[in-house]
Design a protein around this motif. Structure first.
Motif, PDB file in Angstrom:
ATOM      1  N   PRO A 196       0.808  -1.225   0.000  1.00  0.00           N
ATOM      2  CA  PRO A 196       0.000   0.000   0.000  1.00  0.00           C
ATOM      3  C   PRO A 196       0.839   1.273   0.000  1.00  0.00           C
ATOM      4  O   PRO A 196       0.418   2.296  -0.558  1.00  0.00           O
ATOM      5  CB  PRO A 196      -0.818  -0.125   1.294  1.00  0.00           C
ATOM      6  N   LYS A 247     -13.844  -0.259 -14.180  1.00  0.00           N
ATOM      7  CA  LYS A 247     -13.703  -0.500 -12.741  1.00  0.00           C
ATOM      8  C   LYS A 247     -14.835  -1.381 -12.234  1.00  0.00           C
ATOM      9  O   LYS A 247     -15.988  -1.188 -12.619  1.00  0.00           O
ATOM     10  CB  LYS A 247     -13.684   0.815 -11.974  1.00  0.00           C
ATOM     11  N   ASP A 299      -5.619  -5.854  -8.776  1.00  0.00           N
ATOM     12  CA  ASP A 299      -5.878  -5.019  -7.598  1.00  0.00           C
ATOM     13  C   ASP A 299      -5.247  -3.638  -7.773  1.00  0.00           C
ATOM     14  O   ASP A 299      -5.842  -2.624  -7.385  1.00  0.00           O
ATOM     15  CB  ASP A 299      -5.317  -5.692  -6.338  1.00  0.00           C
ATOM     16  N   LEU A 300      -4.043  -3.594  -8.340  1.00  0.00           N
ATOM     17  CA  LEU A 300      -3.387  -2.311  -8.589  1.00  0.00           C
ATOM     18  C   LEU A 300      -4.193  -1.482  -9.593  1.00  0.00           C
ATOM     19  O   LEU A 300      -4.352  -0.267  -9.422  1.00  0.00           O
ATOM     20  CB  LEU A 300      -1.974  -2.551  -9.128  1.00  0.00           C
ATOM     21  N   HIS A 338       1.590   1.996  -3.520  1.00  0.00           N
ATOM     22  CA  HIS A 338       0.392   2.533  -4.169  1.00  0.00           C
ATOM     23  C   HIS A 338       0.231   4.018  -3.853  1.00  0.00           C
ATOM     24  O   HIS A 338      -0.124   4.816  -4.734  1.00  0.00           O
ATOM     25  CB  HIS A 338      -0.845   1.769  -3.707  1.00  0.00           C
ATOM     26  N   LYS A 376     -18.472  -2.019  -6.783  1.00  0.00           N
ATOM     27  CA  LYS A 376     -18.298  -2.493  -5.407  1.00  0.00           C
ATOM     28  C   LYS A 376     -19.658  -2.802  -4.779  1.00  0.00           C
ATOM     29  O   LYS A 376     -20.596  -2.018  -4.870  1.00  0.00           O
ATOM     30  CB  LYS A 376     -17.564  -1.437  -4.572  1.00  0.00           C
ATOM     31  N   LEU A 402       0.130   7.194  -6.557  1.00  0.00           N
ATOM     32  CA  LEU A 402      -0.933   8.189  -6.613  1.00  0.00           C
ATOM     33  C   LEU A 402      -0.361   9.608  -6.589  1.00  0.00           C
ATOM     34  O   LEU A 402      -0.927  10.531  -7.181  1.00  0.00           O
ATOM     35  CB  LEU A 402      -1.903   7.990  -5.440  1.00  0.00           C
ATOM     36  N   GLN A 451      -3.675   8.752 -11.819  1.00  0.00           N
ATOM     37  CA  GLN A 451      -4.144   7.715 -12.733  1.00  0.00           C
ATOM     38  C   GLN A 451      -3.126   7.423 -13.830  1.00  0.00           C
ATOM     39  O   GLN A 451      -2.398   8.303 -14.278  1.00  0.00           O
ATOM     40  CB  GLN A 451      -5.466   8.133 -13.381  1.00  0.00           C
ATOM     41  N   GLU A 495      -7.318  -1.382 -10.030  1.00  0.00           N
ATOM     42  CA  GLU A 495      -8.493  -0.794  -9.384  1.00  0.00           C
ATOM     43  C   GLU A 495      -8.147   0.528  -8.711  1.00  0.00           C
ATOM     44  O   GLU A 495      -8.979   1.423  -8.604  1.00  0.00           O
ATOM     45  CB  GLU A 495      -9.079  -1.770  -8.370  1.00  0.00           C
ATOM     46  N   LYS A 496      -6.893   0.672  -8.298  1.00  0.00           N
ATOM     47  CA  LYS A 496      -6.473   1.890  -7.604  1.00  0.00           C
ATOM     48  C   LYS A 496      -6.006   2.987  -8.559  1.00  0.00           C
ATOM     49  O   LYS A 496      -6.221   4.177  -8.295  1.00  0.00           O
ATOM     50  CB  LYS A 496      -5.350   1.560  -6.616  1.00  0.00           C
ATOM     51  N   ILE A 497      -5.343   2.602  -9.678  1.00  0.00           N
ATOM     52  CA  ILE A 497      -4.687   3.646 -10.479  1.00  0.00           C
ATOM     53  C   ILE A 497      -5.051   3.670 -11.966  1.00  0.00           C
ATOM     54  O   ILE A 497      -4.781   4.661 -12.641  1.00  0.00           O
ATOM     55  CB  ILE A 497      -3.145   3.541 -10.372  1.00  0.00           C
TER      56      ILE A 497
END
Length: 241
Positions: A130, A236, A176-177, A133, A239, A137, A144, A179-181
């Motif tokens: 994390p 994406k 998973d990465l 991550h 959720k 960001l 992004q 989904e974040k960026i």
């Protein structure tokens, strides 16, 4: 005259090869012989790429046009930096083309990555952490990326099934990465080794990408089990509450 020169060059190359092989183990001899005869190794030296793997990404990008000027790119398992070199050129992150928008390239690896103009390197960083991550960001415009690249692989243990499973787990972590960026409509390129878990990876990718295809670039050695997934049109996941 040309025949004589050609014969001399071949003789010189053979003598150089014999000197380099002297004192090596049989495994080292096989590896060195393959390297010296590999046209992509020679081309990487001629074109100042850090290793031959650059030509895998060049071939993929020439065909599918993933990397565009102004794009944000994350290169996972970046060391020694050859894929980042390609990305820097294609997205203009070094600003060499004043007429095009400047992109951003961020490379991540547990190993040290030598500096490269136009790239931010996070050496000694874990892609799944994390904290990594959070740094991504900060470095990426608006937090992004347009493209996630992965040529990473675990250290070979000698047990094929175990190594295959480890690499598949690495690839799954990239979802998973993403989904974040990864921005909607973005792309992911990831290396995998063929085996029983490939279908699981493909299904997971298909859940969040509109298109998933298998690639085997010409620069990927024919006797290697490595292949690449090219996943495009990221959406994406919704959720659940």
């Amino acid at each position: 005259m040309w025949c004589v020169l050609l014969q001399r060059r071949r003789l010189h190359s053979s003598l150089c090869l014999m000197k380099k092989l002297r004192g090596k183990t049989p495994a080292e001899q096989r590896w060195l012989t393959r390297q010296l005869r590999d046209p992509y190794v020679k081309a990487s030296h001629d074109q100042n790429f850090r290793c031959r793997s650059a030509f895998k990404l060049l071939e993929i990008d020439d065909k599918f046009r993933l990397l565009q000027p102004g794009d944000g790119v994350v290169d996972c398992g970046a060391a020694p930096g050859a894929w980042s070199q390609v990305a820097v050129q294609r997205v203009n992150s070094a600003g060499t083309d004043p007429e095009s928008p400047c992109g951003t390239v961020v490379g991540i690896d547990l190993l040290n990555i030598p500096p490269l103009d136009g790239a931010h390197f996070l050496s000694s960083h874990d892609v799944t952490d994390p904290a990594t991550h959070a740094k991504l960001l900060e470095l990426l415009p608006n937090g992004q990326a347009r493209v996630i690249l992965s040529d990473m692989a675990p250290n070979a243990s000698g047990f094929r099934e175990m190594d295959h499973e480890k690499l598949i787990m690495m690839c799954l972590s990239l979802i998973d990465l993403a989904e974040k960026i990864l921005q909607p409509g973005g792309s992911l390129v990831c290396k995998y080794w063929d085996g029983i878990l490939v279908q699981k990876l493909q299904e997971r990718l298909s859940n969040v990408f509109g298109s998933v295809r298998t690639l085997k670039p010409n620069a990927s050695r024919k006797d290697s089990s490595e292949k690449y997934f090219l996943a495009r049109m990221y959406r994406k996941p919704v959720k659940r509450r």
